[in-house]
Design a protein around this motif. Structure first.
Motif, short mmCIF file in Angstrom:
data_model
loop_
_atom_site.label_atom_id
_atom_site.label_comp_id
_atom_site.label_asym_id
_atom_site.label_seq_id
_atom_site.Cartn_x
_atom_site.Cartn_y
_atom_site.Cartn_z
N SER A 71 5.31 83.89 -28.26
CA SER A 71 5.41 83.36 -28.97
C SER A 71 5.16 84.26 -30.10
N LEU A 72 4.63 85.08 -30.09
CA LEU A 72 3.50 85.83 -31.71
C LEU A 72 4.72 86.57 -31.55
N GLU A 73 4.95 87.15 -32.53
CA GLU A 73 5.69 88.32 -32.92
C GLU A 73 5.16 89.81 -32.74
N LYS A 74 3.78 89.95 -33.18
CA LYS A 74 2.92 91.28 -32.67
C LYS A 74 1.61 90.72 -32.73
N PRO A 75 1.91 90.34 -31.51
CA PRO A 75 0.52 89.73 -30.47
C PRO A 75 -0.36 90.65 -30.80
N PRO A 76 -1.74 90.39 -30.69
CA PRO A 76 -2.84 91.49 -30.49
C PRO A 76 -3.40 92.02 -29.16
N VAL A 77 -3.83 92.63 -28.97
CA VAL A 77 -4.40 92.80 -27.20
C VAL A 77 -4.55 91.37 -26.97
N ILE A 78 -3.84 91.52 -25.49
CA ILE A 78 -4.81 90.01 -24.89
C ILE A 78 -5.11 90.72 -23.68
N ILE A 79 -6.28 89.59 -23.64
CA ILE A 79 -7.03 90.00 -21.92
C ILE A 79 -6.91 88.45 -21.49
N PHE A 80 -6.62 87.80 -21.01
CA PHE A 80 -6.40 86.47 -20.01
C PHE A 80 -7.38 86.60 -18.51
N ILE A 81 -8.03 85.24 -18.73
CA ILE A 81 -8.64 84.53 -18.05
C ILE A 81 -8.41 83.28 -17.55
N THR A 82 -8.57 83.25 -16.09
CA THR A 82 -8.31 82.44 -15.73
C THR A 82 -8.55 82.23 -14.34
N ALA A 83 -8.30 81.00 -13.73
CA ALA A 83 -8.35 80.56 -12.58
C ALA A 83 -7.48 80.31 -11.24
N HIS A 84 -6.36 80.72 -12.31
CA HIS A 84 -5.01 80.78 -11.42
C HIS A 84 -4.43 81.98 -10.74
N ARG A 85 -4.90 82.75 -9.50
CA ARG A 85 -4.67 83.92 -9.59
C ARG A 85 -2.72 84.16 -9.34
N ASP A 86 -1.70 83.18 -9.58
CA ASP A 86 -0.74 82.91 -9.18
C ASP A 86 0.23 83.67 -9.98
N PHE A 87 -0.63 83.11 -11.41
CA PHE A 87 -0.48 83.48 -12.48
C PHE A 87 -0.29 85.51 -12.79
N ALA A 88 -0.98 85.63 -12.07
CA ALA A 88 -1.32 87.95 -12.67
C ALA A 88 0.11 88.48 -12.52
N LEU A 89 0.92 88.52 -11.75
CA LEU A 89 1.93 89.45 -12.11
C LEU A 89 3.03 88.35 -13.41
N GLU A 90 3.16 87.05 -13.24
CA GLU A 90 3.75 87.20 -14.77
C GLU A 90 3.03 87.80 -15.69
#
Length: 235
Positions: free
Chosen positions: A70-89
């Motif tokens: 949803s962000l037009e110019k997103p900052p650098v993103i680091i995802f931190i999550t317990a759900h490994r299934d989202f890694a590829l996406e």
């Protein structure tokens, strides 16, 4: 050292607390805010400049992936999550790193250091002339040395430049105007609005077309033809 401004988004308070404690141990990180609601984070990002977002993915109302998209110019993103299934996406959205809970501090530091290197490089000029015969350009996430004498031509493509040498092509942010200051007469000539070519790489001229040694043909602007012929020594 200029700090990197960051925010934390996680609907679980414990998850927030862990990331905040890690951030507080790294001198060049400055925490701007924490959010349990991604929509509140979205509104914050409309008003504040942020370098890094540390975000969970699976959250109510809007997940982390949806927030990034949803962000037009997103900052650098680091995802931190317990759900490994989202890694590829997650990687497909262009995030810098994907950390799986529970996150070790050493793994967090590795991701942050990599992010800092990327941000530092992004802030550098895309084209840096280091001597009369060479430049460094930012391409493919690194600084690449280009010897000016090896350049066949440079082509403008919107906000980018395509720099072609004998066996390789590189793309970097920049304008032909910026390259005019580097690729100067009598060796280089701007043959039309979108091209600067190396005159030593010209193989032939036919009508309003010039052919380079690699077989590339480029149209000559009518108001440039006489000057080009003069530079090539053609009568």
């Amino acid at each position: 050292m200029e700090p990197l401004h960051c925010i934390v988004i996680d609907d679980e308070p414990i998850g927030q607390d862990v990331v905040v404690s890690f951030i507080e141990k790294i001198p060049y990180l400055q925490l701007g805010a924490t959010f349990g609601d991604p929509m509140e984070a979205f509104m914050y990002l409309q008003q504040h400049e942020v370098d890094i977002i540390f975000s969970d993915i699976q959250m109510p109302k809007m997940n982390g992936l949806e927030l990034v998209r949803s962000l037009e110019k997103p900052p650098v993103i680091i995802f931190i999550t317990a759900h490994r299934d989202f890694a590829l996406e997650g990687y497909e959205t262009g995030v810098m790193d994907y950390l799986v809970k529970p996150v070790r501090f050493d793994r967090f530091v590795k991701a942050v250091n990599r992010t800092k290197e990327y941000i530092d490089m992004r802030k550098q000029p895309a084209i840096q002339q280091v001597s009369a015969d060479r430049v460094f350009i930012k391409a493919d996430g690194k600084l690449i040395k280009i010897l000016l004498g090896e350049i066949l031509y440079v082509e403008a493509q919107g906000d980018y430049l395509k720099i072609v040498i004998a066996n390789e092509t590189f793309t970097t942010l920049g304008t032909l105007k910026s390259m005019d200051e580097v690729l100067t007469l009598p060796k280089f000539f701007r043959v039309q609005r979108s091209f600067i070519l190396n005159l030593e790489m010209v193989r032939s001229v036919t009508g309003n077309m010039v052919e380079l040694v690699n077989g590339k043909t480029i149209t000559i602007a009518l108001n440039k033809k006489d000057e080009l012929f003069q530079l090539l020594g053609i009568k």
